[in-house]
Design a protein around this motif. Structure first.
Motif, PDB file in Angstrom:
ATOM      1  N   ALA A  72       0.821  -1.206   0.000  1.00  0.00           N
ATOM      2  CA  ALA A  72       0.000   0.000   0.000  1.00  0.00           C
ATOM      3  C   ALA A  72       0.858   1.261   0.000  1.00  0.00           C
ATOM      4  O   ALA A  72       0.584   2.218  -0.741  1.00  0.00           O
ATOM      5  N   ASP A  75       2.769   1.439  -3.448  1.00  0.00           N
ATOM      6  CA  ASP A  75       1.864   1.813  -4.535  1.00  0.00           C
ATOM      7  C   ASP A  75       1.518   3.300  -4.483  1.00  0.00           C
ATOM      8  O   ASP A  75       1.469   3.988  -5.507  1.00  0.00           O
ATOM      9  N   THR A  76       1.279   3.797  -3.269  1.00  0.00           N
ATOM     10  CA  THR A  76       0.975   5.226  -3.115  1.00  0.00           C
ATOM     11  C   THR A  76       2.170   6.086  -3.518  1.00  0.00           C
ATOM     12  O   THR A  76       2.014   7.123  -4.179  1.00  0.00           O
ATOM     13  N   GLY A  79       2.362   6.172  -7.341  1.00  0.00           N
ATOM     14  CA  GLY A  79       1.402   7.099  -7.924  1.00  0.00           C
ATOM     15  C   GLY A  79       1.803   8.551  -7.732  1.00  0.00           C
ATOM     16  O   GLY A  79       1.648   9.380  -8.633  1.00  0.00           O
ATOM     17  N   THR A  80       2.329   8.857  -6.540  1.00  0.00           N
ATOM     18  CA  THR A  80       2.799  10.219  -6.277  1.00  0.00           C
ATOM     19  C   THR A  80       3.953  10.591  -7.196  1.00  0.00           C
ATOM     20  O   THR A  80       4.010  11.710  -7.731  1.00  0.00           O
ATOM     21  N   LEU A 124      -3.575  14.590  -5.771  1.00  0.00           N
ATOM     22  CA  LEU A 124      -3.457  13.450  -4.862  1.00  0.00           C
ATOM     23  C   LEU A 124      -4.721  13.305  -4.022  1.00  0.00           C
ATOM     24  O   LEU A 124      -5.277  12.203  -3.886  1.00  0.00           O
ATOM     25  N   MET A 128      -7.356  10.205  -4.752  1.00  0.00           N
ATOM     26  CA  MET A 128      -7.646   9.196  -3.727  1.00  0.00           C
ATOM     27  C   MET A 128      -9.144   9.087  -3.479  1.00  0.00           C
ATOM     28  O   MET A 128      -9.689   7.982  -3.322  1.00  0.00           O
ATOM     29  N   ARG A 132     -11.509   5.604  -4.278  1.00  0.00           N
ATOM     30  CA  ARG A 132     -12.177   4.887  -3.200  1.00  0.00           C
ATOM     31  C   ARG A 132     -13.697   5.043  -3.209  1.00  0.00           C
ATOM     32  O   ARG A 132     -14.392   4.354  -2.457  1.00  0.00           O
ATOM     33  N   PRO A 362      -1.428   2.180  -7.289  1.00  0.00           N
ATOM     34  CA  PRO A 362      -1.685   3.472  -6.651  1.00  0.00           C
ATOM     35  C   PRO A 362      -3.169   3.694  -6.419  1.00  0.00           C
ATOM     36  O   PRO A 362      -3.964   3.582  -7.364  1.00  0.00           O
ATOM     37  N   PRO A 363      -3.579   4.009  -5.192  1.00  0.00           N
ATOM     38  CA  PRO A 363      -5.007   4.224  -4.911  1.00  0.00           C
ATOM     39  C   PRO A 363      -5.460   5.588  -5.409  1.00  0.00           C
ATOM     40  O   PRO A 363      -5.926   6.439  -4.654  1.00  0.00           O
ATOM     41  N   LEU A 364      -5.312   5.786  -6.723  1.00  0.00           N
ATOM     42  CA  LEU A 364      -5.578   7.077  -7.345  1.00  0.00           C
ATOM     43  C   LEU A 364      -6.311   6.877  -8.666  1.00  0.00           C
ATOM     44  O   LEU A 364      -6.035   5.916  -9.402  1.00  0.00           O
TER      45      LEU A 364
END
Length: 382
Positions: A72, A75-76, A79-80, A124, A128, A132, A362-364
């Motif tokens: 997690a 992955d974040t 993405g950043t 960002l 996110m 979600r 990435p949670p994006l």
């Protein structure tokens, strides 16, 4: 893309990391900015730690250890880094406009740096939230010339690329199920990339899908990510919760005296990874009446080449995520014929490519919103 296959993997990863972080470093901290030495040192240290830490986190998270916290975080961070890289490039192009307007350094470079940083922070947060949230519903009528009048108005609800993984989304899965049921599907489809990881680790996120109701059937195919985890296990598990896996198979659904073939093929990634797996459209359509219209579930849009040759009426795919984090869609387009939406191929075949219901890595989601799709099939002249 073929040329990249000739570059050793470790060298390629190193080059990508260097590019991904060096452009933002130069944009935010480089010499034209003339930041105070302490700011430059601290900022550089952060970038160095990120360059060294990202591959470690990805290996811990997605390698044999399968540590969800590392996955997690990694992955974040990935993405950043992509957002920083993309908007640094855009910012520097804007800097050329400022240069032409006569704005001198360091003011020009500082305007670019601050603008890039603000844009990335905003994206960002927004990205996110978009990743979600419960996906928006996208509805579309699709006319199939061979569809019988008895099947006119059939509602086919598609979810795909849920990618249940290191971030626990069991609650989100329940909300997606409720949304699908509220759409009253005649047929429900999951077009692959169900989960990342083995059944025992992800099943609690997948199991809410057992409550999806569809009068004429619920169908599932494998995506490429099942083959990185436990494809055979997921096929068995989806069958156990009421979804019909179409492992190079078809089913015939009937309504109002008319019939429709629902076929599915494996993802190409299965070839060589799991015995007996890999797309086989001939096997999937074996025994089907050639006069009946065919809806094919095939995870990757590029599988439409075989669909056209077989005379398929409609292929439903996912895989692309619509690019997920803009401007990644332009790289996806190098590998796939379509990134999102309805398109025509050959004389008969239509292809619907979903942007996906979840996210991978990435949670994006930036300028590529997720979707639950309602495809209403229409007979000609109805």
């Amino acid at each position: 893309m073929r040329l990249l296959h000739h570059i050793p993997r470790r060298l390629l990863v190193s080059l990508v990391l260097l590019l991904l972080f060096s452009v933002p470093w130069w944009t935010l901290l480089g010499s034209p900015l003339s930041w105070p030495d302490p700011m430059l040192l601290v900022g550089t240290a952060v970038f160095v730690l990120a360059v060294l830490g990202l591959p470690v986190l990805m290996i811990l998270g997605h390698g044999a250890a399968q540590r969800d916290a590392a996955a997690a975080l990694g992955d974040t961070m990935l993405g950043t880094a992509w957002l920083l890289f993309s908007w640094s490039v855009i910012g520097n192009l804007g800097g050329l406009v400022l240069l032409a307007a006569g704005v001198p350094d360091p003011a020009r470079s500082r305007i670019v740096a601050v603008s890039v940083l603000v844009a990335v922070v905003v994206l960002l947060g927004w990205g996110m939230f978009e990743a979600r949230r419960v996906p928006r519903v996208r509805e579309l009528d699709v006319v199939l010339p061979r569809l019988g009048a008895g099947l006119d108005g059939l509602r086919l609800v598609v979810v795909t690329d849920t990618h249940f993984g290191p971030i626990d989304r069991a609650g989100w899965s329940t909300k997606v199920t409720d949304t699908v049921n509220a759409l009253h599907p005649d047929i429900a489809c999951h077009a692959g990339d169900l989960a990342d990881g083995p059944v025992e680790k992800r099943r609690h996120q997948v199991d809410p899908l057992a409550k999806v109701h569809a009068e004429l059937g619920k169908f599932y195919i494998t995506g490429n990510h099942e083959y990185f985890g436990d494809a055979a296990g997921w096929i068995d598990h989806m069958a156990s919760i009421g979804w019909q896996p179409l492992h190079n198979l078809h089913e015939v659904v009937c309504r109002g005296g008319d019939r429709l073939v629902i076929a599915g093929v494996d993802d190409p990634t299965g070839v060589g990874l799991l015995l007996g797996h890999g797309p086989d459209l001939s096997a999937a359509l074996s025994g089907a009446d050639p006069e009946l219209p065919v809806v094919l579930l095939a995870h990757q849009p590029k599988q439409v080449t075989e669909a056209v040759a077989a005379g398929v009426d409609l292929q439903i795919s996912g895989h692309t995520h619509g690019g997920q984090i803009w401007p990644f869609r332009y790289l996806v387009r190098l590998d796939q014929p379509v990134v999102a939406g309805l398109s025509r191929h050959g004389e008969r075949t239509q292809l619907y490519t979903s942007r996906g219901t979840g996210f991978w890595g990435p949670p994006l989601r930036v300028f590529a919103p997720s979707e639950i799709t309602v495809l209403t099939l229409r007979a000609p002249g109805a």
